[in-house]
Each structure stands twice: as C-alpha cells, then as structure tokens.
Design a protein around this motif. Sequence first.
Motif, PDB file in Angstrom:
ATOM      1  N   LEU A  89      47.154  33.772  30.178  1.00 14.00           N
ATOM      2  CA  LEU A  89      47.913  33.836  31.432  1.00 14.00           C
ATOM      3  C   LEU A  89      47.919  35.246  32.001  1.00 14.00           C
ATOM      4  O   LEU A  89      47.783  35.445  33.210  1.00 14.00           O
ATOM      5  N   ILE A  90      48.093  36.231  31.110  1.00 16.22           N
ATOM      6  CA  ILE A  90      48.092  37.626  31.562  1.00 16.22           C
ATOM      7  C   ILE A  90      46.753  37.982  32.194  1.00 16.22           C
ATOM      8  O   ILE A  90      46.689  38.645  33.235  1.00 16.22           O
ATOM      9  N   ALA A  91      45.675  37.527  31.581  1.00 12.54           N
ATOM     10  CA  ALA A  91      44.344  37.794  32.135  1.00 12.54           C
ATOM     11  C   ALA A  91      44.195  37.156  33.513  1.00 12.54           C
ATOM     12  O   ALA A  91      43.637  37.751  34.439  1.00 12.54           O
ATOM     13  N   GLN A  92      44.725  35.917  33.653  1.00 15.09           N
ATOM     14  CA  GLN A  92      44.663  35.246  34.951  1.00 15.09           C
ATOM     15  C   GLN A  92      45.479  36.001  35.998  1.00 15.09           C
ATOM     16  O   GLN A  92      45.053  36.168  37.144  1.00 15.09           O
ATOM     17  N   TYR A  93      46.672  36.439  35.590  1.00 21.11           N
ATOM     18  CA  TYR A  93      47.529  37.177  36.519  1.00 21.11           C
ATOM     19  C   TYR A  93      46.870  38.480  36.958  1.00 21.11           C
ATOM     20  O   TYR A  93      46.949  38.873  38.125  1.00 21.11           O
ATOM     21  N   LYS A  94      46.228  39.156  36.004  1.00 21.38           N
ATOM     22  CA  LYS A  94      45.548  40.408  36.348  1.00 21.38           C
ATOM     23  C   LYS A  94      44.415  40.148  37.332  1.00 21.38           C
ATOM     24  O   LYS A  94      44.204  40.906  38.276  1.00 21.38           O
ATOM     25  N   GLN A  95      43.685  39.061  37.092  1.00 25.71           N
ATOM     26  CA  GLN A  95      42.596  38.708  37.999  1.00 25.71           C
ATOM     27  C   GLN A  95      43.142  38.366  39.383  1.00 25.71           C
ATOM     28  O   GLN A  95      42.597  38.780  40.410  1.00 25.71           O
ATOM     29  N   SER A  96      44.261  37.609  39.392  1.00 28.13           N
ATOM     30  CA  SER A  96      44.895  37.260  40.669  1.00 28.13           C
ATOM     31  C   SER A  96      45.415  38.509  41.363  1.00 28.13           C
ATOM     32  O   SER A  96      45.307  38.653  42.586  1.00 28.13           O
ATOM     33  N   GLU A  97      45.987  39.432  40.576  1.00 26.64           N
ATOM     34  CA  GLU A  97      46.510  40.669  41.148  1.00 26.64           C
ATOM     35  C   GLU A  97      45.393  41.487  41.782  1.00 26.64           C
ATOM     36  O   GLU A  97      45.540  42.039  42.869  1.00 26.64           O
ATOM     37  N   THR A  98      44.252  41.548  41.083  1.00 28.72           N
ATOM     38  CA  THR A  98      43.108  42.280  41.625  1.00 28.72           C
ATOM     39  C   THR A  98      42.642  41.660  42.938  1.00 28.72           C
ATOM     40  O   THR A  98      42.354  42.358  43.918  1.00 28.72           O
ATOM     41  N   SER A  99      42.598  40.319  42.946  1.00 27.17           N
ATOM     42  CA  SER A  99      42.185  39.619  44.163  1.00 27.17           C
ATOM     43  C   SER A  99      43.177  39.857  45.292  1.00 27.17           C
ATOM     44  O   SER A  99      42.790  40.119  46.440  1.00 27.17           O
ATOM     45  N   LEU A 100      44.478  39.794  44.961  1.00 29.72           N
ATOM     46  CA  LEU A 100      45.510  40.018  45.977  1.00 29.72           C
ATOM     47  C   LEU A 100      45.480  41.448  46.491  1.00 29.72           C
ATOM     48  O   LEU A 100      45.672  41.689  47.689  1.00 29.72           O
ATOM     49  N   ASN A 101      45.248  42.400  45.593  1.00 27.84           N
ATOM     50  CA  ASN A 101      45.164  43.798  46.019  1.00 27.84           C
ATOM     51  C   ASN A 101      44.003  44.004  46.984  1.00 27.84           C
ATOM     52  O   ASN A 101      44.104  44.758  47.952  1.00 27.84           O
ATOM     53  N   GLY A 102      42.891  43.301  46.693  1.00 29.91           N
ATOM     54  CA  GLY A 102      41.746  43.394  47.593  1.00 29.91           C
ATOM     55  C   GLY A 102      42.069  42.820  48.963  1.00 29.91           C
ATOM     56  O   GLY A 102      41.746  43.412  49.995  1.00 29.91           O
ATOM     57  N   LYS A 103      42.737  41.659  48.972  1.00 30.60           N
ATOM     58  CA  LYS A 103      43.127  41.050  50.244  1.00 30.60           C
ATOM     59  C   LYS A 103      44.146  41.926  50.976  1.00 30.60           C
ATOM     60  O   LYS A 103      44.089  42.073  52.198  1.00 30.60           O
ATOM     61  N   LEU A 104      45.084  42.496  50.199  1.00 30.34           N
ATOM     62  CA  LEU A 104      46.096  43.363  50.800  1.00 30.34           C
ATOM     63  C   LEU A 104      45.448  44.571  51.463  1.00 30.34           C
ATOM     64  O   LEU A 104      45.838  44.969  52.566  1.00 30.34           O
ATOM     65  N   TYR A 105      44.462  45.141  50.813  1.00 34.50           N
ATOM     66  CA  TYR A 105      43.749  46.286  51.394  1.00 34.50           C
ATOM     67  C   TYR A 105      43.063  45.880  52.697  1.00 34.50           C
ATOM     68  O   TYR A 105      43.116  46.613  53.696  1.00 34.50           O
ATOM     69  N   ASP A 106      42.423  44.701  52.670  1.00 30.66           N
ATOM     70  CA  ASP A 106      41.755  44.212  53.887  1.00 30.66           C
ATOM     71  C   ASP A 106      42.764  44.011  55.015  1.00 30.66           C
ATOM     72  O   ASP A 106      42.503  44.359  56.171  1.00 30.66           O
ATOM     73  N   TYR A 107      43.931  43.437  54.666  1.00 32.45           N
ATOM     74  CA  TYR A 107      44.964  43.221  55.676  1.00 32.45           C
ATOM     75  C   TYR A 107      45.459  44.549  56.241  1.00 32.45           C
ATOM     76  O   TYR A 107      45.682  44.684  57.452  1.00 32.45           O
ATOM     77  N   GLU A 108      45.641  45.533  55.360  1.00 32.96           N
ATOM     78  CA  GLU A 108      46.116  46.845  55.811  1.00 32.96           C
ATOM     79  C   GLU A 108      45.116  47.486  56.768  1.00 32.96           C
ATOM     80  O   GLU A 108      45.507  48.090  57.774  1.00 32.96           O
ATOM     81  N   GLN A 109      43.836  47.352  56.454  1.00 29.86           N
ATOM     82  CA  GLN A 109      42.814  47.910  57.334  1.00 29.86           C
ATOM     83  C   GLN A 109      42.810  47.202  58.683  1.00 29.86           C
ATOM     84  O   GLN A 109      42.671  47.831  59.740  1.00 29.86           O
TER      85      GLN A 109
END
Length: 230
Positions: free
Chosen positions: A56-76
């Motif tokens: 689960l932790i690995a999945q959450y980390k992967q999801s967090e990485t994906s969300l961080n990428g989307k968040l960066y795109d949204y910020e730009q």
Amino acid sequence: MKKFSILLFSVVMFPLGINAQEQDTLKNTVEVVAETPVEVIKVDSLQHEIDRLKGLIAQYKQSETSLNGKLYDYEQTIKVQNKKIERLNSYLLFADTIVARLSNDCLRKKYDQNRVNQAMENFEKMYSPELKSKFGRLRFLLNEYGKFTQELNAIFIEAQNDKGLGNPFTGQKQALTYIDKIKNTRYYRDVYSENWTIPYLNNLIDKCFETIKVFNPKESKELHLLELMN
C-alpha cells in the motif's frame, strides 16, 4: 534388618524420583510443541500484514508522484493563465484610460446633449471600478454640464435684452453687474477655480469678463455675450 529395610526403600524410591522428573520434562516438551504452531501462525499473519502495508505504501508513493506531477502541470497552467489575465487587464486599463480621455475631451467643446450622453455611456462601460472611482469628477462634470450651461445662458440672454445697458451714463456700470451674476453661478462657485473643470465654460467665462470690462454704451447699445458661445 533395619538397615537393610532403609536401603531397600532408597533403591525403590530412587527410580520413582527419576520417573517423576522425566514426566515433568516430557509434559513441558509437549506443551511447547503444542504451542509452537500457534506462534508460527501469528508470525506468518503479521508478516503477511507487513507485506500488505508495504504494498500500500508503494502504491501511495506512486500515486503521490503522479499527483505531484499533475500538480506541477496545473501550477504551470495557472501561471500562464495569470499572465494572460494580467495582460488583458493592462489592455482593458489602457482602453479605459482612452475612454476617459475621450469623455473628458467632450468638456472642451460647446455643450451638445448627444455628445455628452455618448460620453456618459462610454464612461459607464469602463471595466475598471478603480479607474471609474479615480475619474469620478469627470462623471460629475458630464452630468452637470447641461445645467451649468443653461444657468450661464440665462444670464447671457438677460444681458442681451437689458435695455439699460444702452444708457451712456450708467450703461457701463450696469454691464459690470453681470460679472457678479456670473460669479454667483453654481459653476463658477463650485468648479471654475478647481483643478478639474470644464475647459469650454472656463474659457467662455474669461471671454465674458473681458467683453464686459471693455463694454462702452457709447459705442454699442447691447452686450453681446451669447455670440461668445458660438
């Protein structure tokens, strides 16, 4: 005989003591063996839960990485949109400034109701509330331009029809009373000496004062102030 009996008792009891100890040891061994599978099951269950949580932790980390990428795109994207908004606001502010200048230019010309109404409509369409507030004086002058003009026009008509101005002895003194009447108008009291005025009316009043001061009833029987409005 007594000694033999004691020895025989010892020989008989010694094996019995050994058997009792062996029985206790055997019992303890059986208990440990019986409990061992339960402990193993518990360890296996905990290990399984640990592995599940790690997954689960690995999945959450992967999801967090994906969300961080989307968040960066949204910020730009937001930054780009904000720059566009700033640019559009600057265009609107520039357009509002032009509208204000054009509306103010209306005050440099002789009063015309259609022209003033158009200037008022343009003023009300300005996008910036701050700029509207800044040019609040302009709105006031546009609104009152017609009334200011009518008040002065009434004095000019009165002077035009004043037969007493033709008197060669009192005509000049009579003409000077119209300077006081003009100074008593609302425009002269409230606007004429302010920083933001109606340039056309200020120039008109100055010309009227000059005309009145040089009026000579011996040369002219009428004070032609209305002609100054053309």
